[in-house]
Design an enzyme around this catalytic site. Structure first.
Site, PDB file in Angstrom:
ATOM      1  N   LYS A  75     -25.203  90.526 -11.137  1.00 45.48           N
ATOM      2  CA  LYS A  75     -25.121  89.056 -11.061  1.00 45.48           C
ATOM      3  C   LYS A  75     -24.016  88.445 -12.027  1.00 45.48           C
ATOM      4  CE  LYS A  75     -28.027  84.896 -10.833  1.00 45.48           C
ATOM      5  NZ  LYS A  75     -29.548  84.653 -11.108  1.00 45.48           N
ATOM      6  N   GLU A  92     -32.102  83.611 -18.226  1.00 45.56           N
ATOM      7  CA  GLU A  92     -31.136  84.664 -17.843  1.00 45.56           C
ATOM      8  C   GLU A  92     -30.045  84.925 -18.642  1.00 45.56           C
ATOM      9  OE1 GLU A  92     -30.298  85.288 -13.542  1.00 45.56           O
ATOM     10  OE2 GLU A  92     -31.491  83.520 -13.273  1.00 45.56           O
ATOM     11  N   GLU A 135     -34.114  88.767  -5.196  1.00 44.73           N
ATOM     12  CA  GLU A 135     -33.813  88.946  -6.245  1.00 44.73           C
ATOM     13  C   GLU A 135     -34.994  89.447  -7.570  1.00 44.73           C
ATOM     14  OE1 GLU A 135     -33.178  85.220  -8.555  1.00 44.73           O
ATOM     15  OE2 GLU A 135     -31.633  86.242 -10.161  1.00 44.73           O
ATOM     16  N   CYS A 144     -28.901  85.008  -5.947  1.00 42.40           N
ATOM     17  CA  CYS A 144     -29.347  83.664  -6.429  1.00 42.40           C
ATOM     18  C   CYS A 144     -28.372  82.565  -6.683  1.00 42.40           C
ATOM     19  CB  CYS A 144     -30.331  83.878  -7.396  1.00 42.40           C
ATOM     20  SG  CYS A 144     -31.550  82.285  -7.459  1.00 42.40           S
TER      21      CYS A 144
HETATM   22  N1  CDT Z   1     -32.526  82.690 -10.400  1.00 44.42           N
HETATM   23  C1  CDT Z   1     -31.696  81.726 -10.410  1.00 44.42           C
HETATM   24  O1  CDT Z   1     -30.261  82.058 -10.378  1.00 44.42           O
HETATM   25  N2  CDT Z   1     -32.138  80.719 -10.229  1.00 44.42           N
HETATM   26  C2  CDT Z   1     -31.252  79.407 -10.165  1.00 44.42           C
HETATM   27  C3  CDT Z   1     -32.098  78.343 -10.583  1.00 44.42           C
HETATM   28  C4  CDT Z   1     -31.515  77.922 -12.171  1.00 44.42           C
HETATM   29  S1  CDT Z   1     -32.478  76.579 -12.636  1.00 44.42           S
HETATM   30  C5  CDT Z   1     -32.132  76.900 -14.297  1.00 44.42           C
HETATM   31  C6  CDT Z   1     -30.713  79.018  -8.730  1.00 44.42           C
HETATM   32  O2  CDT Z   1     -29.651  78.681  -8.674  1.00 44.42           O
HETATM   33  O3  CDT Z   1     -31.518  79.104  -7.793  1.00 44.42           O
END
Ligand code: CDT
Length: 321
Positions: free
Chosen positions: A125, A144, A48, A174
Site C-alpha cells: 500500500k 497505519e 484488506e 483501500c
Molecule cells: N484502511 C483505509 O485505508 N481506510 C481509509 C479510511 C481512513 S480514515 C483515517 C479509507 O480511505 O477508506
C-alpha cells in the site's frame, strides 16, 4: 475466439473481533471459496488485512508489540487452507494482509494467487491514511502511518491467466482507491481488472459536521466508479464490514464495469459473496475512444502531478485599472 468473460466475486467479510484468531477468519474465507466454487466463480477478492481485526485502530507504544498481527510467511500453516482451497476449486484469489519481511520491515500488502497456489502479483500500500502518534482527541485511532512503511513496489500490472483467458491485472489497497493518480498509473499499463480490499470506518473522526453519514459510502463508490470509467477497467472492491469491538466498518462491497456501473453490491454487513460475469473485452471501448491515452493525454501539462506533493496557493489576480 477466446472466451474473455470471467466470473468475479467480492468475498466480503463481516467483523473479526480482536480476540479471534486467524483460524476463525481463514475458516470463514474457505467457506466463501466453497460457495464461490458452487457459483462458478473464477476469481475471489478478499478484503484488506483480511486475516485479523483492523488492528491499526489499536495503539501500541512499542511497534514490535503489534507484530503478532503480521504474517511472517505467506503461505503459513494458518493461511495454507486458503491456498489448498484455491487448488481444490481452481479459483484464483486476492488476499490483503499485514506483511513483516525477513529484514523486519512492515507493509500493508495484497497478493493475487493463481489457482496453482503460486503468487502472481504482490503490491504494498502506497497511500497510508491516518496518523503516527496517539491522538487523544479521537475516540478511535487510525495508526497505519505508525505500523506500516509506504509501499516500495509502485503500482505493478501483470498479464496473467484469469479463468479461461488472460487479463492485465493490478492491485490497490483501500485508501489508494480515492487517489486518481493510483488508478491512472494502473491505466497506463492497460489494466483490465483492479482488485482492491478496504476497511473503512463508518464514522469520520475528522468530520466537523460537513460530511453527512451516508456520504461515507457514496465517496467510496464514487472513487471506484470514476477510477474504472476513466481507466476503462473492471474493479472488484471488497470490504470488511460490521462492528469490530464496538467500531463499525461500512461494507457495501461492489463490482464495477468499465462504464463505471455497479454490477453487484453487498447488502449485508456480514460474510457475503457477490458475483458478476465480466466480459473483459468491454475494456476496449473506453481505451480506444474517449480514453485513448496515446491520442489524447497531454503529459507536458501535468508536470505538477509528479513534481509537487501539497497544493500551492495560486497568484492573486491584480485588476489592470
Ligand atoms: N484502511 C483505509 O485505508 N481506510 C481509509 C479510511 C481512513 S480514515 C483515517 C479509507 O480511505 O477508506
Amino acid at each position: 475466439m477466446t472466451r474473455r468473460t470471467v466470473t468475479l466475486a467480492a468475498a466480503q467479510l463481516g467483523p473479526i473481533q480482536k480476540a479471534e484468531g486467524r483460524d476463525v477468519a481463514v475458516g470463514r474465507m474457505v467457506r466463501l471459496m466453497e460457495q464461490a466454487h458452487r457459483r462458478g466463480v473464477e476469481i475471489v477478492v478478499f478484503p484488506e488485512l483480511a486475516l485479523t481485526t483492523f488492528f491499526p485502530r489499536w495503539w501500541e507504544e512499542d511497534v514490535s508489540r503489534a507484530d503478532h498481527w503480521f504474517e511472517h510467511a505467506m503461505p503459513s500453516n494458518e493461511t495454507a487452507p486458503l491456498f489448498e482451497a484455491a487448488r481444490r476449486y481452481g479459483i484464483g484469489f486476492h488476499l490483503g494482509y499485514a506483511e513483516r519481511t525477513p529484514e523486519g520491515r512492515r507493509f500493508n500488502t495484497a497478493i493475487y494467487v493463481h489457482p496453482s497456489g503460486e503468487v502472481v502479483l504482490k503490491y504494498r500500500k502506497v497511500h497510508l491514511p491516518g496518523h503516527r502518534e496517539h491522538d487523544p482527541v479521537r475516540t478511535v485511532q487510525h495508526l497505519e502511518k505508525r505500523y506500516f512503511e509506504v509501499g516500495d513496489l509502485g503500482f505493478p500490472v501483470v498479464r496473467a491467466p484469469v479463468g479461461g483467458t488472460a487479463a492485465n491485472i493490478g492491485l490497490m489497497i483501500c485508501n489508494d482507491r480515492r487517489w486518481p493518480e493510483a488508478w491512472r498509473v494502473l491505466g497506463l499499463q492497460q489494466v483490465e481488472l483492479v482488485m482492491l480490499g478496504y476497511n473503512t470506518p463508518s464514522l469520520n473522526m475528522d468530520n466537523k459536521g460537513f460530511e453527512a453519514h451516508h456520504l461515507r459510502i457514496e465517496h467510496s463508490h464514487l472513487s471506484i466508479r470514476a477510477g474504472c470509467y476513466q481507466n476503462a477497467c473492471f474493479g472488484v472492491a471488497t470490504a470488511k464490514a460490521g462492528t469490530e469491538d464496538g467500531h463499525e466498518l461500512f461494507g457495501h462491497s461492489i463490482i464495477v464495469n468499465p462504464q463505471g456501473e455497479i454490477l453487484a453490491q453487498a447488502t449485508s454487513w456480514a460474510d457475503e459473496l457477490i458475483t458478476a460475469d465480466c466480459d473483459l473485452d468491454q475494456c476496449a471501448l473506453g481505451r480506444s475512444t474517449i480514453f485513448d491515452f496515446a491520442a489524447h493525454r497531454r503529459p507536458e501539462a501535468y508536470g505538477r502531478i509528479t513534481s509537487q506533493t501539497g497544493s500551492e496557493a495560486p497568484p492573486v489576480w491584480n485588476p489592470a485599472s
